[in-house]
Design an enzyme around this catalytic site. Structure first.
Site, mmCIF file in Angstrom:
data_model
loop_
_atom_site.group_PDB
_atom_site.id
_atom_site.type_symbol
_atom_site.label_atom_id
_atom_site.label_comp_id
_atom_site.label_asym_id
_atom_site.label_seq_id
_atom_site.Cartn_x
_atom_site.Cartn_y
_atom_site.Cartn_z
ATOM 1 N N TYR A 224 -0.084 -1.866 -0.323
ATOM 2 C CA TYR A 224 -0.128 -3.266 0.112
ATOM 3 C C TYR A 224 -0.217 -3.325 1.629
ATOM 4 O O TYR A 224 0.320 -2.466 2.337
ATOM 5 C CB TYR A 224 1.149 -4.007 -0.305
ATOM 6 C CG TYR A 224 1.238 -4.357 -1.763
ATOM 7 C CD1 TYR A 224 0.821 -5.591 -2.233
ATOM 8 C CD2 TYR A 224 1.761 -3.449 -2.679
ATOM 9 C CE1 TYR A 224 0.917 -5.920 -3.576
ATOM 10 C CE2 TYR A 224 1.861 -3.772 -4.025
ATOM 11 C CZ TYR A 224 1.434 -5.009 -4.465
ATOM 12 O OH TYR A 224 1.540 -5.330 -5.792
ATOM 13 N N TYR B 239 1.182 2.312 -7.972
ATOM 14 C CA TYR B 239 1.933 2.782 -6.803
ATOM 15 C C TYR B 239 3.377 3.095 -7.173
ATOM 16 O O TYR B 239 3.910 2.554 -8.133
ATOM 17 C CB TYR B 239 1.874 1.762 -5.659
ATOM 18 C CG TYR B 239 2.444 0.403 -5.963
ATOM 19 C CD1 TYR B 239 3.809 0.149 -5.852
ATOM 20 C CD2 TYR B 239 1.608 -0.648 -6.347
ATOM 21 C CE1 TYR B 239 4.325 -1.105 -6.123
ATOM 22 C CE2 TYR B 239 2.122 -1.902 -6.618
ATOM 23 C CZ TYR B 239 3.480 -2.124 -6.506
ATOM 24 O OH TYR B 239 3.992 -3.366 -6.781
ATOM 25 N N ARG C 33 4.552 1.708 -10.719
ATOM 26 C CA ARG C 33 4.108 0.449 -11.310
ATOM 27 C C ARG C 33 2.693 0.598 -11.857
ATOM 28 O O ARG C 33 1.820 1.136 -11.171
ATOM 29 C CB ARG C 33 4.054 -0.671 -10.252
ATOM 30 C CG ARG C 33 5.360 -1.127 -9.634
ATOM 31 C CD ARG C 33 6.366 -1.732 -10.586
ATOM 32 N NE ARG C 33 5.857 -2.470 -11.745
ATOM 33 C CZ ARG C 33 5.396 -3.723 -11.730
ATOM 34 N NH1 ARG C 33 5.346 -4.409 -10.622
ATOM 35 N NH2 ARG C 33 4.996 -4.303 -12.843
ATOM 36 N N HIS D 31 -1.643 -3.744 -11.095
ATOM 37 C CA HIS D 31 -1.493 -5.156 -11.438
ATOM 38 C C HIS D 31 -1.948 -6.026 -10.281
ATOM 39 O O HIS D 31 -2.012 -5.584 -9.130
ATOM 40 C CB HIS D 31 -0.029 -5.479 -11.793
ATOM 41 C CG HIS D 31 0.923 -5.208 -10.665
ATOM 42 N ND1 HIS D 31 1.487 -3.970 -10.457
ATOM 43 C CD2 HIS D 31 1.383 -5.991 -9.666
ATOM 44 C CE1 HIS D 31 2.254 -4.002 -9.387
ATOM 45 N NE2 HIS D 31 2.206 -5.232 -8.876
ATOM 46 N N HIS E 65 -0.855 -9.785 -8.694
ATOM 47 C CA HIS E 65 0.113 -10.887 -8.727
ATOM 48 C C HIS E 65 -0.644 -12.210 -8.763
ATOM 49 O O HIS E 65 -1.608 -12.400 -8.006
ATOM 50 C CB HIS E 65 0.990 -10.874 -7.479
ATOM 51 C CG HIS E 65 1.868 -9.665 -7.375
ATOM 52 N ND1 HIS E 65 3.155 -9.641 -7.847
ATOM 53 C CD2 HIS E 65 1.644 -8.441 -6.851
ATOM 54 C CE1 HIS E 65 3.689 -8.460 -7.616
ATOM 55 N NE2 HIS E 65 2.794 -7.698 -7.011
#
Lengths: 202, 264
Positions: B129, B168, B178, B181, B183
């Protein structure tokens, strides 16, 4: 006997929530999000507070939204909620907390949305570690008579009622702390969506 | 890129056993007739950050008032059309697998949620991110921020172009990853329908291991967070297509719906 409800269409079942996670800070906050009403407007008020966890520590990765009626108690239908000019009022605000768990909005004090209700702002809390957002309401401590007659406030355990009431701490300023758990835990609200029934499949 | 030393922590087996115990309890409750909520429980210990962040009191039932049965008046002027394409926000092309993602936002009666704001954010193709607190030692992509916004159309549809995010690591337990995905944030026609969630990709091997995804005890409900590959959405020589529809149920206003009032 009433007819049994038809089984809901699988395609129209609620999409489940997931946590906002820790990394929303570059995505969800937007310029003007905390400024629902320009601070120089004579009717502007400040609503601020800290979001705490069950250990009493401030949460540094929460994001708070407010949604409220205008001074006459009506929902705003002004377009341009995200890109608001300095004269309007849309009723919606969003503020990420800072490192110390603090959030702050400038908005207006809403009017009661109908007779018999006390004025309040709907408050929504998202955070890492919160799998499904939490709704609460911020009422105002200088509305004692209206608060005393409000049906929701009256339905709440008197020992916990104060957690729904923002406290005047300066002229045109109210403090509304949010405690997710433990001592002084905020009263969170279920608008009838928590226990929605559906069949279960492994 | 320096490789961090492995951190001690609980094993995946510990987390798996806790998830399984939660699911058994939820299925036993369902078998004895208890309602099965669509949403995950907030008290879900396998996701460790929930421990001090879930309320311990029952939520108080409230009848939604008028203000809660309407939503902010978002509109097309709030969002530029380009914000739905996450691959054109910089001078160069982002690295990764270009995808098109489309779907509809509907209420529980199947009516489109029109003119409402959809916001997304995601990791880049390497699983990193832009957020400053993301310490995963995977490269940032100077051509990818990972933020997009759209307004739903008259049929409730949204459509975006992006890069498939990478999985990640996170520090919930040892070797925790995780599943990939995106959000998503949605507003319904009523504020009570507000939803923030995560959309996953089909066939991810990390599904069984992830306490956030597995916080939902019903397999069908979990499946509703997984997009489907749709070859009709794929564009030749350009991008793979996925479809993901979203349903926002709950009490809503009737008086704010001029389309329906016309037929009254």
């Amino acid at each position: 006997m009433p007819e049994p409800l038809p089984m809901p269409d699988e395609a129209l079942l609620q999409t489940p929530a997931q946590t906002v996670g820790p990394f929303f800070g570059y995505a969800l906050p937007y310029s003007g999000g905390p400024t629902v009403r320009a601070p120089w407007q004579p009717d502007a008020i400040r609503l601020h507070g800290t979001v705490f966890d069950g250990g009493g520590d401030p949460i540094p990765d929460a994001i708070v939204e407010i949604w409220g009626a205008d001074a006459a108690g009506r929902p705003s239908t002004e377009r341009g909620v995200l890109d608001r000019d300095q004269h309007g009022f849309s009723g919606f605000g969003r503020a990420a907390v800072d490192r110390d768990g603090l959030y702050a909005f400038t908005t207006i004090k809403p009017g009661a949305t109908r007779a018999g209700l006390a004025p309040y702002l709907l408050v929504t809390v998202f955070a890492r570690g919160v799998l499904h957002h939490l709704f609460t309401r911020a009422y105002f401590d200088d509305e004692a008579a209206a608060n005393g007659a409000d049906p929701l406030l009256s339905s709440v355990d008197p020992a916990r009622r104060h957690t729904l009431v923002a406290v005047s701490d300066a002229p045109a300023s109210y403090r509304f702390d949010i405690r997710l758990q433990g001592e002084g835990e905020t009263v969170f609200l279920d608008f009838g969506l928590e226990g929605r029934h559906e069949g279960m499949q492994r | 890129m320096p490789r961090p030393a492995p951190q001690p922590g609980e094993s995946q087996q510990v987390i798996d056993a806790e998830i399984a115990a939660h699911h058994r309890a939820a299925h036993a409750a369902a078998a004895s007739g208890a309602p099965v909520p669509a949403h995950p429980p907030r008290d879900f210990a396998p996701y460790r950050s929930t421990r001090l962040r879930h309320p311990t009191h029952e939520l108080v039932r409230a009848d939604p008032e008028e203000i809660e049965l309407v939503s902010p008046a978002f509109g097309h002027t709030d969002v530029a059309a380009e914000e739905a394409d996450l691959t054109i926000q910089h001078a160069g092309e982002p690295l990764g697998e270009r995808i098109i993602l489309t779907g509809r936002v509907l209420d529980g009666d199947g009516r489109p949620v029109r003119n409402q704001l959809v916001e997304i954010w995601q990791a880049n193709a390497s699983g990193r991110y832009v957020h400053k607190r993301d310490q995963h030692p995977a490269p940032l992509d100077p051509n990818f921020t990972g933020v997009g916004r759209m307004i739903t159309g008259d049929d409730g549809s949204y459509r975006l172009t992006t890069i498939k995010p990478g999985a990640y690591p996170w520090k919930n337990h040892r070797n925790a990853w995780r599943p990939a995905h995106i959000h998503f944030s949605f507003f319904g026609s009523a504020f009570t329908q507000r939803l923030i969630t995560q959309m996953y990709f089909p066939g991810d091997p990390l599904f069984a291991l992830d306490p956030i995804y597995q916080s939902i005890s019903d397999q069908r409900a979990r499946d509703r967070l997984v997009a489907t590959y749709d070859h009709d959405v794929s564009e030749p020589e350009w991008a793979l297509g996925y479809r993901w529809d979203v349903v926002l149920t709950g009490p809503k206003s009737t008086w704010m719906e001029p389309e329906d009032a016309d037929h009254a």
